[in-house]
Design a protein around this motif. Structure first.
Motif, PDB file in Angstrom:
ATOM      1  N   SER A 192      -4.093   2.993  -6.124  1.00 20.57           N
ATOM      2  CA  SER A 192      -4.017   3.514  -4.742  1.00 20.57           C
ATOM      3  C   SER A 192      -5.456   2.922  -4.145  1.00 20.57           C
ATOM      4  O   SER A 192      -5.197   2.702  -2.881  1.00 20.57           O
ATOM      5  CB  SER A 192      -3.956   4.915  -4.830  1.00 20.57           C
ATOM      6  OG  SER A 192      -2.521   5.142  -4.707  1.00 20.57           O
ATOM      7  N   ALA A 193      -6.410   3.199  -4.734  1.00 18.85           N
ATOM      8  CA  ALA A 193      -7.630   2.715  -4.164  1.00 18.85           C
ATOM      9  C   ALA A 193      -7.875   1.289  -3.937  1.00 18.85           C
ATOM     10  O   ALA A 193      -8.260   0.715  -2.951  1.00 18.85           O
ATOM     11  CB  ALA A 193      -8.902   3.075  -5.001  1.00 18.85           C
ATOM     12  N   VAL A 194      -7.248   0.556  -4.901  1.00 24.14           N
ATOM     13  CA  VAL A 194      -7.266  -0.997  -4.592  1.00 24.14           C
ATOM     14  C   VAL A 194      -6.202  -1.271  -3.304  1.00 24.14           C
ATOM     15  O   VAL A 194      -6.440  -2.174  -2.642  1.00 24.14           O
ATOM     16  CB  VAL A 194      -6.878  -1.677  -6.048  1.00 24.14           C
ATOM     17  CG1 VAL A 194      -6.227  -3.252  -5.660  1.00 24.14           C
ATOM     18  CG2 VAL A 194      -7.808  -1.804  -7.111  1.00 24.14           C
TER      19      VAL A 194
ATOM     20  N   GLY B 115     -12.575  -0.171  -3.695  1.00 16.91           N
ATOM     21  CA  GLY B 115     -11.356   0.004  -4.336  1.00 16.91           C
ATOM     22  C   GLY B 115     -11.342  -0.586  -6.045  1.00 16.91           C
ATOM     23  O   GLY B 115     -10.956   0.151  -6.844  1.00 16.91           O
ATOM     24  N   LEU B 116     -11.941  -1.560  -6.028  1.00 17.93           N
ATOM     25  CA  LEU B 116     -11.953  -2.293  -7.372  1.00 17.93           C
ATOM     26  C   LEU B 116     -13.073  -1.541  -8.257  1.00 17.93           C
ATOM     27  O   LEU B 116     -12.613  -1.393  -9.721  1.00 17.93           O
ATOM     28  CB  LEU B 116     -12.319  -3.666  -7.538  1.00 17.93           C
ATOM     29  CG  LEU B 116     -11.107  -4.590  -6.884  1.00 17.93           C
ATOM     30  CD1 LEU B 116     -11.431  -5.999  -6.885  1.00 17.93           C
ATOM     31  CD2 LEU B 116     -10.016  -4.524  -8.277  1.00 17.93           C
ATOM     32  N   THR B 117     -13.954  -0.851  -7.538  1.00 19.23           N
ATOM     33  CA  THR B 117     -15.122  -0.264  -8.443  1.00 19.23           C
ATOM     34  C   THR B 117     -14.503   1.102  -8.956  1.00 19.23           C
ATOM     35  O   THR B 117     -14.496   1.861 -10.147  1.00 19.23           O
ATOM     36  CB  THR B 117     -16.134   0.098  -7.408  1.00 19.23           C
ATOM     37  OG1 THR B 117     -16.805  -1.256  -7.276  1.00 19.23           O
ATOM     38  CG2 THR B 117     -17.198   0.723  -8.399  1.00 19.23           C
ATOM     39  N   ILE B 118     -13.585   1.784  -7.908  1.00 18.75           N
ATOM     40  CA  ILE B 118     -13.016   3.012  -8.397  1.00 18.75           C
ATOM     41  C   ILE B 118     -11.910   2.956  -9.298  1.00 18.75           C
ATOM     42  O   ILE B 118     -11.873   3.539 -10.514  1.00 18.75           O
ATOM     43  CB  ILE B 118     -12.261   3.429  -7.167  1.00 18.75           C
ATOM     44  CG1 ILE B 118     -13.165   4.319  -6.257  1.00 18.75           C
ATOM     45  CG2 ILE B 118     -11.099   4.679  -7.512  1.00 18.75           C
ATOM     46  CD1 ILE B 118     -12.713   4.714  -4.696  1.00 18.75           C
TER      47      ILE B 118
ATOM     48  N   ASN C  94       0.754  -1.245   0.070  1.00 16.82           N
ATOM     49  CA  ASN C  94      -0.009   0.048   0.047  1.00 16.82           C
ATOM     50  C   ASN C  94       0.975   1.263  -0.198  1.00 16.82           C
ATOM     51  O   ASN C  94       0.697   2.145   0.805  1.00 16.82           O
ATOM     52  CB  ASN C  94      -0.815  -0.052   1.229  1.00 16.82           C
ATOM     53  CG  ASN C  94      -1.939   0.951   1.171  1.00 16.82           C
ATOM     54  OD1 ASN C  94      -2.180   1.777   0.035  1.00 16.82           O
ATOM     55  ND2 ASN C  94      -2.703   1.292   2.462  1.00 16.82           N
ATOM     56  N   LEU C  95       1.970   1.221  -0.897  1.00 13.62           N
ATOM     57  CA  LEU C  95       2.662   2.574  -0.997  1.00 13.62           C
ATOM     58  C   LEU C  95       2.296   3.349  -2.269  1.00 13.62           C
ATOM     59  O   LEU C  95       2.556   2.875  -3.292  1.00 13.62           O
ATOM     60  CB  LEU C  95       4.307   1.805  -1.293  1.00 13.62           C
ATOM     61  CG  LEU C  95       4.714   0.875  -0.378  1.00 13.62           C
ATOM     62  CD1 LEU C  95       6.067   0.206  -0.645  1.00 13.62           C
ATOM     63  CD2 LEU C  95       4.933   1.683   1.191  1.00 13.62           C
ATOM     64  N   SER C  96       1.557   4.391  -1.862  1.00 11.23           N
ATOM     65  CA  SER C  96       1.090   5.259  -2.888  1.00 11.23           C
ATOM     66  C   SER C  96       2.010   5.765  -3.600  1.00 11.23           C
ATOM     67  O   SER C  96       1.914   6.215  -4.925  1.00 11.23           O
ATOM     68  CB  SER C  96       0.183   6.400  -2.132  1.00 11.23           C
ATOM     69  OG  SER C  96      -1.062   5.899  -1.391  1.00 11.23           O
ATOM     70  N   LEU C  97       3.037   6.261  -3.057  1.00  8.45           N
ATOM     71  CA  LEU C  97       4.326   7.088  -3.893  1.00  8.45           C
ATOM     72  C   LEU C  97       4.785   5.774  -4.845  1.00  8.45           C
ATOM     73  O   LEU C  97       5.132   6.531  -5.956  1.00  8.45           O
ATOM     74  CB  LEU C  97       5.655   7.270  -2.887  1.00  8.45           C
ATOM     75  CG  LEU C  97       6.606   8.016  -3.380  1.00  8.45           C
ATOM     76  CD1 LEU C  97       6.142   9.316  -4.131  1.00  8.45           C
ATOM     77  CD2 LEU C  97       7.680   8.397  -2.394  1.00  8.45           C
ATOM     78  N   VAL C  98       5.089   4.661  -4.505  1.00  9.70           N
ATOM     79  CA  VAL C  98       5.618   3.767  -5.404  1.00  9.70           C
ATOM     80  C   VAL C  98       4.671   3.481  -6.624  1.00  9.70           C
ATOM     81  O   VAL C  98       4.739   3.591  -7.782  1.00  9.70           O
ATOM     82  CB  VAL C  98       5.868   2.412  -4.830  1.00  9.70           C
ATOM     83  CG1 VAL C  98       6.312   1.279  -5.699  1.00  9.70           C
ATOM     84  CG2 VAL C  98       6.977   2.662  -3.842  1.00  9.70           C
TER      85      VAL C  98
END
Ligand code: FES
Length: 580
Positions: free
Chosen positions: A198-200, A170-173, A129-133
């Motif tokens: 990121s949502a996933v 998350g998957l819907t987004i 869950n690393l948004s930056l990556v």
């Protein structure tokens, strides 16, 4: 200092220059990269001098026992490999160094296959869950020419596997944003990918994975029996039984329409199931497979089963029972559907314009009666579904701002449910699914108080420059309480002959600069889908007006996610963030 290249290595500095540098750290420019050279353990190491987190110059950090600590947020890195011990900061890039005749040579080429590296990094970002990556991989995928659908596919398969509760927000987004990608300007596409991934990752973080249920042994059960069993298991809220039917149907090579029919039928066995989310998630899972490839059906579709078995049913909801028993009314209407369809089989319907006011008016029984009459007059089920979706979009376009803020979601749920049923009707039409159209109409009916009084639909005069109007959208959404001006702007732009594609792209840009909001993403995506199907019509315009108003009601946010994305972009481009 001159730059001399031999094969992959580039001369960076002399040993004497390094030894003369303060604290034994020398910052050099090599082939467009800013590196820090430093002595460690008897050798010389080279790292990208920009901290991979936010770009702080690493030569200003401290080194102890082979670990370099950045002084901004204190991320720690192995001096030799650049690997981070604080994973949120991401790994620093380390470069091979050679000493040759008193000079230091550095290899700045990227080792291995960059695409494989990208997929590895993507997986790492999803797992941790690393948004930056994830932002960096989204940016890099564009530069490497990787089609957005490849990272999308990886996100879908990951999300379906690593969330015990199965398919969720998350998957819907992720799917909504992938649907929007082709409508966005090129520069905004990585942003959509990043927000979806990121949502996933956020939705799966800390979740137990799902272990797949095996198909029934030996196969051989026909799809119609599996469909019947699936519906029964959903009825008694047995997620495992339902999942086993689904996976067995997939293994039995049931075609796409059969699978969609199985799901949509069960999704409409209960009224406005899960507040509309069961049909909506089903539609999105099917759209995800259209994008990612149906070879992933086995990974994706069974993930819907837990929600099918757990969602709330509106027949148990007081609003659907009192003061008017809508459920009893609907069940009576459902019995008449075969006759109405048979009566309308050879006819052409032309009464859509008259039906809409009835759907938006006070009486539920009038609405149901008018819909049955429309079918018997030749209105096709998909046509009726489209009319009901338009009525639902009108509720959003005419939502009065004196309602409670949370009421936006009520109107939004009806709109996205109606849109999902309409899409399902194109994919797997059936009399069972037609029940969902009536459910959507009843939800439109229940939402009528949100339009009292109805906000006036903008009636622009077609004057004004589309370009100026479009440029006004983003500044408008910087302010609060701009619901009506945003709707008026969208209407004026279209009336002035502005290119709808540019308006949709700009709405998408406005959406992506805000912090992720599930419902706003759903609204904009459904509106774009609706406009695309009704291009150039007043109904299409209403959908985009609805999206502009909903977006304005939910903007501005703190925009922290977009700030992170822009950081990733600048790091990727090699910009000096800290100094900047
Ligand atoms: S830890 Fe280095 S910039 Fe944040």
């Amino acid at each position: 200092m001159s730059t001399i290249t031999t094969a992959r290595f580039v001369r960076a500095a002399s040993l004497a220059e390094l030894d003369a540098a303060a604290e034994g750290r020398l910052v050099v420019q090599v082939a467009g990269h800013t590196l820090v050279l430093l002595r460690h353990d008897g050798g010389v190491r080279a790292l990208d001098n920009r901290c991979p987190h936010l770009g702080f110059p690493l030569h200003r950090g401290s080194v102890k026992d082979g670990i370099l600590t950045c002084h901004w947020h204190h991320a720690r890195f192995d001096v030799c490999t650049g690997g981070a011990f604080d994973l949120w900061a991401d790994d620093a890039r380390a470069y091979p160094v050679e000493e040759r005749d008193g000079d230091l040579w550095v290899d700045v080429t990227v080792p291995g296959d960059p695409r494989e590296h990208l997929i590895d990094r993507l997986q790492h970002g999803l797992e941790r869950n690393l948004s930056l990556v994830l932002a960096k991989t989204a940016v890099a995928s564009g530069d490497l020419g990787v089609p957005p659908v490849e990272p999308f596919r990886a996100g879908v398969v990951f999300g379906a596997r690593y969330r015990r509760g199965g398919w969720g927000q998350g998957l819907t987004i992720h799917t909504c944003l992938m649907n929007l990608v082709s409508h966005l300007d090129l520069e905004d596409r990585p942003r959509a990918l990043y927000q979806g991934l990121s949502a996933v990752a956020g939705d799966t973080a800390g979740n137990a994975p799902r272990f797949a249920v095996a198909p029934l042994p030996g196969g051989g059960v026909d799809p119609s029996t599996l469909k019947r069993w699936f519906r029964r298991f959903v009825l008694v809220r047995d997620a495992e039984g339902a999942e086993r039917c689904l996976i067995s149907a997939i293994h039995a090579d049931a075609n796409r329409q059969t699978l969609a029919d199985m799901l949509f039928t069960a999704a409409t066995d209960h009224h406005y199931y899960g507040g509309g989310h069961v049909a909506d998630f089903t539609n999105k899972a099917l759209e995800a497979l259209d994008l990612a490839g149906w070879t992933h059906a086995e990974a994706v579709l069974p993930s819907l089963a837990p929600f099918f078995a757990s969602a709330g049913r509106s027949e148990e909801n007081n609003a659907w029972r009192n003061p008017v028993d809508l459920v009893a009314m609907l069940r009576g209407a459902f019995e008449k559907l075969p006759d109405a369809l048979a009566a309308g089989r050879m006819k052409r319907y032309g009464g859509g314009a008259e039906l809409i006011p009835t759907l938006l008016a006070e009486s539920a029984s009038d609405a149901v009666g008018a819909m049955l009459a429309a079918l018997s007059e030749g209105c096709k089920p998909e046509e009726l579904a489209a009319l009901v979706t338009h009525a639902a979009a009108t509720r959003v376009a005419q939502f009065h701002t004196s309602n409670e803020f949370g009421d936006w979601d009520t109107a939004l749920h009806t709109f996205t449910f109606a849109n999902a049923i309409e899409q399902g009707m194109h994919r797997a039409p059936s009399t069972e699914l037609l029940r969902g159209v009536f459910d959507a109409a009843m939800s439109v009916h229940l939402d009528r108080f949100l339009n009292i009084p109805p906000a006036r639909l903008p009636a622009p005069d077609g004057k004004g420059s589309p370009e100026e109007l479009l440029e006004g959208l983003m500044p408008l959404l910087d302010g609060q309480q701009q619901v009506n001006p945003a709707g008026e702007l969208a209407a004026a732009y279209l009336a002035a002959g502005g290119d709808p594609a540019r308006l949709m792209a700009r709405l998408g840009r406005a959406l992506l600069r805000e912090d992720r909001d599930f419902h706003t993403i759903q609204c904009v995506e459904a509106a774009v889908r609706q406009y695309t199907a009704r291009r150039g019509t007043p109904e299409g315009a209403v959908a985009l007006i609805a999206a502009a108003r909903y977006l304005a009601a939910h903007a501005p946010t703190r925009r922290t996610q977009d700030q992170l994305f822009r950081t990733a972009e600048r790091l990727h481009r090699g910009e000096r963030l800290f100094e900047g």
